[in-house]
Motif scaffolding. Sequence first.
Motif, PDB file in Angstrom:
ATOM      1  N   LEU A 163       0.870  -1.164   0.000  1.00 50.42           N
ATOM      2  CA  LEU A 163       0.000   0.000   0.000  1.00 50.42           C
ATOM      3  C   LEU A 163       0.913   1.222   0.000  1.00 50.42           C
ATOM      4  O   LEU A 163       1.655   1.447   0.962  1.00 50.42           O
ATOM      5  N   VAL A 164       0.883   1.967  -1.082  1.00 48.00           N
ATOM      6  CA  VAL A 164       1.705   3.168  -1.194  1.00 48.00           C
ATOM      7  C   VAL A 164       0.806   4.382  -0.971  1.00 48.00           C
ATOM      8  O   VAL A 164      -0.232   4.529  -1.606  1.00 48.00           O
ATOM      9  N   ILE A 165       1.209   5.229  -0.050  1.00 54.06           N
ATOM     10  CA  ILE A 165       0.526   6.492   0.204  1.00 54.06           C
ATOM     11  C   ILE A 165       1.502   7.598  -0.162  1.00 54.06           C
ATOM     12  O   ILE A 165       2.628   7.629   0.358  1.00 54.06           O
ATOM     13  N   PHE A 166       1.097   8.488  -1.065  1.00 54.64           N
ATOM     14  CA  PHE A 166       2.014   9.581  -1.391  1.00 54.64           C
ATOM     15  C   PHE A 166       1.337  10.934  -1.258  1.00 54.64           C
ATOM     16  O   PHE A 166       0.130  11.076  -1.474  1.00 54.64           O
ATOM     17  N   PHE A 167       2.147  11.907  -0.868  1.00 53.79           N
ATOM     18  CA  PHE A 167       1.689  13.277  -0.677  1.00 53.79           C
ATOM     19  C   PHE A 167       1.534  13.901  -2.062  1.00 53.79           C
ATOM     20  O   PHE A 167       2.472  14.431  -2.633  1.00 53.79           O
ATOM     21  N   ASN A 168       0.327  13.827  -2.574  1.00 55.54           N
ATOM     22  CA  ASN A 168       0.051  14.244  -3.950  1.00 55.54           C
ATOM     23  C   ASN A 168       0.293  15.725  -4.172  1.00 55.54           C
ATOM     24  O   ASN A 168       0.517  16.154  -5.307  1.00 55.54           O
ATOM     25  N   GLN A 169       0.265  16.523  -3.116  1.00 52.50           N
ATOM     26  CA  GLN A 169       0.542  17.949  -3.229  1.00 52.50           C
ATOM     27  C   GLN A 169       2.023  18.258  -3.027  1.00 52.50           C
ATOM     28  O   GLN A 169       2.404  19.428  -2.926  1.00 52.50           O
ATOM     29  N   GLY A 170       2.860  17.192  -3.011  1.00 54.64           N
ATOM     30  CA  GLY A 170       4.289  17.416  -2.791  1.00 54.64           C
ATOM     31  C   GLY A 170       5.204  16.603  -3.674  1.00 54.64           C
ATOM     32  O   GLY A 170       6.427  16.745  -3.601  1.00 54.64           O
ATOM     33  N   VAL A 171       4.648  15.706  -4.493  1.00 56.28           N
ATOM     34  CA  VAL A 171       5.458  14.918  -5.431  1.00 56.28           C
ATOM     35  C   VAL A 171       4.818  14.962  -6.814  1.00 56.28           C
ATOM     36  O   VAL A 171       3.654  15.316  -6.966  1.00 56.28           O
TER      37      VAL A 171
END
Length: 392
Positions: free
Chosen positions: A347-355
């Motif tokens: 499960l990958v969670i990424f900071f969409n407003q930062g990458v």
Amino acid sequence: MTDSLQVNPSENGFGCTIHLPTYAQNDPSKLNEEDFKALYEATLTHLVVVIPGQEDLAPSSQYILTKRFDPSIPEPKKEGFAGYGHGKEFRHEKSVLRKDGTSVKSQPQVQILGQGVFEADEPGNENGEAISLTHPSHTSFHKDPLTEEQIINERKTRFYRWHIDSALYDLSPPMVTTLLGIKVPPATQTQFIDYDDGSGDVLELTQGATCFVSGAAAFERLSDEEKEFALNTIVEYAPHPYIFISPAKANKDGLVMVSEGKETKMDELPEWEELKIKKLPMVWTNPVTGKHHLQVHGCCLNKLHTKTDSGVKTLDLEEARKKAHSMMRPAIASKNVLAHSWSQGDLVIFFNQGVWHSVTGELKGTHDGMDEKRLMHQCNIASGRDPITVKA
């Protein structure tokens, strides 16, 4: 397993692995407030979080977890309003995103992505009927794609499209995206991204890796003059941007579209409103770290508006693309890319407003006796507010 959430930072400059406490090991949506706060801060600090062993995570739990990151997310106010950016805009017959998966019927905020045909009873197919999924390929999106010889015999691939998950019209960019690998190809085959731009840069990665770059690191690499430009620039996106760019093609690195005048004309787009056009800062400030992130969806931009001492200077489409590309290209050099090699249950969670991130690789379902089928669940939900630049 432990009684508290454990964060193990990557040695690559950004990214981390999370080990869940025992009580939430099979469902991170059940984290208590203290542990969720640690997960939230880890995500916005390290930008890309991997939680292994979540292949049985229910779509409802994935939705709850994703929504929990952003209290500003509004509740749907009318029937048929999804608010998460995968509605009519993404499924429109002329949108470049029209083939990118299908919705989970019981939890439509969660999308099913992948490659191959999955029968009704296969894990991850929540819809009670066979589904056919197509992995995005640069061969249909780039102006000058690789040849079949390069793809098959030389094992070359490309960044498909560097982007931020967002409708970029009417709705605000999601704060985070969660992406769950339920069925993934074995991580035994490698491919090579040849930038093919005279730099000699090559990136080796596993087949179907998802690539990330840090918007904060991208900003830090800018010259002082470029930083000043970025901090004073608004990016204006096209109305219905994925339909706008549909007839056009991308350049070789997937950062921007090639300017050939092929975009859908404004009067040929679905009905649009001036007030719903997204005009976002070029730089978004991280609410946890306070760092500035260079955040541009280069393929979908239309204009750049820069505040100067003498007024506002506007760069129209072609010049805006050139300027954005020149500022973004250093960020995707191979040494700066985090290429996540998928394992089943990640499960990958990424900071969409930062990458920014990009699909890579050529998957065919089955090829040369190898199983290349893939099934993933993705969730991101439009925020209730636009990201901002906080100047010192």
